[in-house]
Motif scaffolding. Structure first.
Motif, PDB file in Angstrom:
ATOM      1  N   LEU A   1       0.822  -1.210   0.000  1.00  0.00           N
ATOM      2  CA  LEU A   1       0.000   0.000   0.000  1.00  0.00           C
ATOM      3  C   LEU A   1       0.859   1.266   0.000  1.00  0.00           C
TER       4      LEU A   1
ATOM      5  N   PHE B   1     -12.918  -6.133   2.031  1.00  0.00           N
ATOM      6  CA  PHE B   1     -11.683  -5.393   1.785  1.00  0.00           C
ATOM      7  C   PHE B   1     -11.061  -5.780   0.451  1.00  0.00           C
ATOM      8  N   HIS B   2     -11.445  -6.946  -0.077  1.00  0.00           N
ATOM      9  CA  HIS B   2     -10.920  -7.378  -1.370  1.00  0.00           C
ATOM     10  C   HIS B   2     -11.221  -6.352  -2.458  1.00  0.00           C
ATOM     11  N   ALA B   3     -12.421  -5.795  -2.432  1.00  0.00           N
ATOM     12  CA  ALA B   3     -12.818  -4.833  -3.469  1.00  0.00           C
ATOM     13  C   ALA B   3     -11.892  -3.622  -3.463  1.00  0.00           C
ATOM     14  N   GLU B   4     -11.544  -3.153  -2.267  1.00  0.00           N
ATOM     15  CA  GLU B   4     -10.631  -2.003  -2.165  1.00  0.00           C
ATOM     16  C   GLU B   4      -9.255  -2.348  -2.713  1.00  0.00           C
ATOM     17  N   LEU B   5      -8.760  -3.538  -2.360  1.00  0.00           N
ATOM     18  CA  LEU B   5      -7.454  -3.960  -2.857  1.00  0.00           C
ATOM     19  C   LEU B   5      -7.475  -4.152  -4.368  1.00  0.00           C
ATOM     20  N   ASP B   6      -8.571  -4.683  -4.878  1.00  0.00           N
ATOM     21  CA  ASP B   6      -8.709  -4.866  -6.332  1.00  0.00           C
ATOM     22  C   ASP B   6      -8.666  -3.526  -7.059  1.00  0.00           C
ATOM     23  N   GLU B   7      -9.347  -2.534  -6.526  1.00  0.00           N
ATOM     24  CA  GLU B   7      -9.345  -1.207  -7.140  1.00  0.00           C
ATOM     25  C   GLU B   7      -7.944  -0.612  -7.175  1.00  0.00           C
ATOM     26  N   ILE B   8      -7.225  -0.745  -6.060  1.00  0.00           N
ATOM     27  CA  ILE B   8      -5.852  -0.236  -6.012  1.00  0.00           C
ATOM     28  C   ILE B   8      -4.985  -0.958  -7.019  1.00  0.00           C
TER      29      ILE B   8
END
Length: 268
Positions: free
Chosen positions: A231, A255-262
């Motif tokens: 991050l 939290f996967h969705a946030e990591l995927d977006e990043i």
């Protein structure tokens, strides 16, 4: 980094402290003129580097160094003496260095440049948290074994919250959702917190968990973590998120969705 200075000569102790603070301005410097008090402190906190006077009453420096090695095999121990007579004894416990008095800036600087465990002096952290894939916590390269499996899960929750204080209620909600008696959950959480404290105390990891009344947080600066590194450094990180994150825990799926977006943003 924590540095301990032990010398029964208070004048010499003050001089060594002044020099060490000048050379290591960011370090926490702890001083003792009583070796028994120094040993008591070392039992409760991780010491990275110690400068120990050899000629002391009650407990001499070599004896103290042996105790320190038992507590932390990776401690850099530098002995201070009036003579070379104890050189062989220092070698027997694999000391990092040996200085003859008087202590000078140049001598201390030379010892710091030749530390036996230099990687720890250079901000190497004993704790590594693996979040990509299955979650695992390592100390000195070995997986940590807790009495209860859910204790490890509490650590995962705190790491997922990235240094933010996490309340007991939030921890309970993640561990059990809406299943079971709330009073029993609170009692079980108390057991888990005690297991966490006992395990980290045994591993000399005081300060990894930051406690407030009714909440806890992970001390981000005291551990290495693939998530934190990725991050912060993005493409420059040695770790890469590949779509798997703490796979054994269902509560972190959002939290996967946030990591995927990043991750997608990095690839654009």
């Amino acid at each position: 980094m924590r540095v301990m200075l032990v010398d029964d000569d208070k004048k010499c102790l003050a001089k060594t402290e002044k020099i060490t603070k000048e050379l290591l301005p960011e370090a926490e410097i702890i001083t003792f003129d009583d070796p028994l008090n120094a040993l008591a402190r070392a039992r409760t906190e991780e010491i990275d580097i110690s400068f120990i006077d050899i000629e002391m009453p009650d407990l001499n420096g070599i004896e103290l160094g042996n105790y320190f090695k038992e507590l932390n095999p990776f401690m850099n121990i530098i002995f201070i003496s009036e003579s070379k007579d104890y050189g062989f004894d220092a070698m027997q416990i694999h000391a990092s260095g040996y200085m003859l008095r008087p202590v000078t800036t140049g001598k201390v600087q030379e010892e710091l440049a030749e530390l036996r465990y230099a990687e720890r002096y250079n901000d190497h952290k004993r704790v590594f948290a693996q979040t990509f894939g299955n979650f695992e916590l390592f100390v000195d390269g070995k997986p940590v074994e807790f009495k209860y499996s859910r204790t490890k899960e509490i650590v995962a929750i705190l790491i997922n919250n990235r240094g933010a204080q996490t309340t007991n209620g939030e921890i309970i909600a993640n561990l059990w959702e809406d299943d079971g008696d709330p009073a029993k959950k609170q009692s079980y959480l108390s057991n888990l917190r005690q297991d966490l404290q006992n395990t980290f105390t045994k591993l000399k990891l005081e300060g990894i968990i930051l406690k407030q009344r009714g909440s806890m947080a992970i001390a981000k600066d005291r551990i290495e973590c693939d998530l934190f590194d990725w991050l912060e450094k993005k493409e420059a990180s040695q770790y890469k998120y590949m779509g798997d994150y703490m796979n054994q825990y269902g509560w972190c799926e959002f939290f996967h969705a946030e990591l995927d977006e990043i991750s997608y943003a990095m690839e654009e």
